[in-house]
Design a protein around this motif. Sequence first.
Motif, short mmCIF file in Angstrom:
data_model
loop_
_atom_site.label_atom_id
_atom_site.label_comp_id
_atom_site.label_asym_id
_atom_site.label_seq_id
_atom_site.Cartn_x
_atom_site.Cartn_y
_atom_site.Cartn_z
N LEU A 196 -1.35 -0.90 2.65
CA LEU A 196 -2.15 -1.31 3.80
C LEU A 196 -2.43 -2.82 3.71
O LEU A 196 -2.44 -3.39 2.61
N PRO A 197 -2.68 -3.47 4.85
CA PRO A 197 -3.06 -4.89 4.80
C PRO A 197 -4.32 -5.13 3.97
O PRO A 197 -4.46 -6.20 3.36
N TYR A 254 1.36 0.28 11.96
CA TYR A 254 2.41 0.35 10.94
C TYR A 254 3.67 0.97 11.53
O TYR A 254 3.65 2.09 12.06
N ASP A 307 -4.79 -2.00 12.80
CA ASP A 307 -3.52 -2.27 12.16
C ASP A 307 -2.50 -1.22 12.59
O ASP A 307 -2.81 -0.02 12.63
N TYR A 332 -1.34 4.11 13.85
CA TYR A 332 -2.43 3.23 14.28
C TYR A 332 -3.67 3.53 13.44
O TYR A 332 -4.13 4.68 13.39
N LYS A 355 -10.82 -3.91 12.41
CA LYS A 355 -9.41 -4.23 12.59
C LYS A 355 -8.62 -3.04 13.13
O LYS A 355 -8.91 -1.89 12.83
N ARG A 389 -8.56 0.66 2.36
CA ARG A 389 -9.15 1.44 3.44
C ARG A 389 -9.50 2.84 2.96
O ARG A 389 -8.82 3.44 2.14
N TRP A 442 3.89 -4.28 9.37
CA TRP A 442 2.58 -4.18 10.01
C TRP A 442 2.43 -5.24 11.09
O TRP A 442 2.97 -6.33 10.97
N LYS A 443 1.67 -4.89 12.11
CA LYS A 443 1.18 -5.90 13.04
C LYS A 443 -0.25 -5.54 13.42
O LYS A 443 -0.67 -4.38 13.26
N GLN A 444 -0.97 -6.51 13.91
CA GLN A 444 -2.36 -6.27 14.30
C GLN A 444 -2.48 -6.15 15.80
O GLN A 444 -1.90 -6.93 16.56
#
Length: 409
Positions: A81-82, A112, A110, A98, A108, A85, A119-121
């Motif tokens: 994970l970024p 995947y 995030d 998601y 946030k 969590r 990953w993108k936000q």
Amino acid sequence: MKRILILFTILIAFFSTETQIFADQNVWTSETNLTKKIDRVNLVTVNGKIYSIGGHDQNKFYDTIDVYDPEIKTWTQKGKLPTVRGTVSAAVYDGKIYITGGEPINKKLDIYDTVTNEWKQGKAFPNDVAGYASQFVNGKLLVIGGFTKYTDSSDMVYEYDPSTNMWTEKARLSNPRRYTTSALVNGKVYVIGGINESKGILSSIEEYDPQTNTWTTKSPMSTPRMGLAAAVLNNEIYVIGGNTATDTISGPGTVEVEKYNPKTDTWSKVTSMPTARGFLSAVSLNNSIYVAGGSNKSIYFSVFEKYTLGDNGMSPSQPEDPGTSQPDNPVGDRVILVVTMTTGLEKEFDLSMKEVNDFIAWYDAKDAGRGASFFAIDKHNNNKGPFSSRKDYMLYDRILTFEVSEYSK
């Protein structure tokens, strides 16, 4: 008279044996344990694999993503994970996972990509949030309830549209709740249990209709629970484990499992799971429910257990179980399938039992995040014109609900 009595005795013995066989097939078994002892982990399925996301033990939160292959019964670390969590409710759409907020508490979003492992936000959630429930409905993500600090529970509901990257506030819950769970059945979301500050641990369940943006209170569970898990089999919701005392850190877990039938608004008991625990996670895959992790009085578990329905969930109907002869288990020779689209249009098909079971299996699989986005239904007698065949292609995210009516020729 003697012949009749003998035949009657044989029939009793046969049906008693059959009932026992089916009952024995509804069992819990142990799978390969998680790689660590954790609670507040979250499970989702993508393309026939189970993803274990984050988690927590008494010392820290984790950033790991592990993938379980049910065919070879092994866990593999997929990525990270970024940020660390726990206490999230991830949801899957179009092969992407998601993840909103979570503990340590944040806002946030995030996203995947399970194919590219990237990953993108997305746009941040309007508030800090953890301990919520989430579901994708008609291509949009609902985030329901939760908490922004450890002394409150939220009644807020927000919807995220991936196409616009925007959040929209929706109708609020009747009861604020955190450490709750949810399930999606026939286009409606069911939010179950949890805790709030005024009512304590909840047994209540609320149904959300995305077409009318309204919540309806349904029949409650027999036992109030928080930190519980839910999964769907045959359009029925299995509610599993949870904590039964208001001590949210070290409260006692339970082995209790109840099954909710949304069509009849009734609950029934299910075989208890082997390990008592709360703050666990569950997911359905291939006609089974997988349950991972959890804790009980500050003892953390790596157990990974599976509940399987006997005879593919087609056990004989019992008078006290209204769920066994519902549309998800057709029993007649032929079936009328009525599909209601999100536009309000109704489509009716006259099909065989096998065709309807194939449709339901596709729908359940897509609901779990795997399989094709469409399903082809043969029009049969509605095949007008000089064609060898005509098919109606049903898009998963365009289906609001469907109804099955069995009949015999």
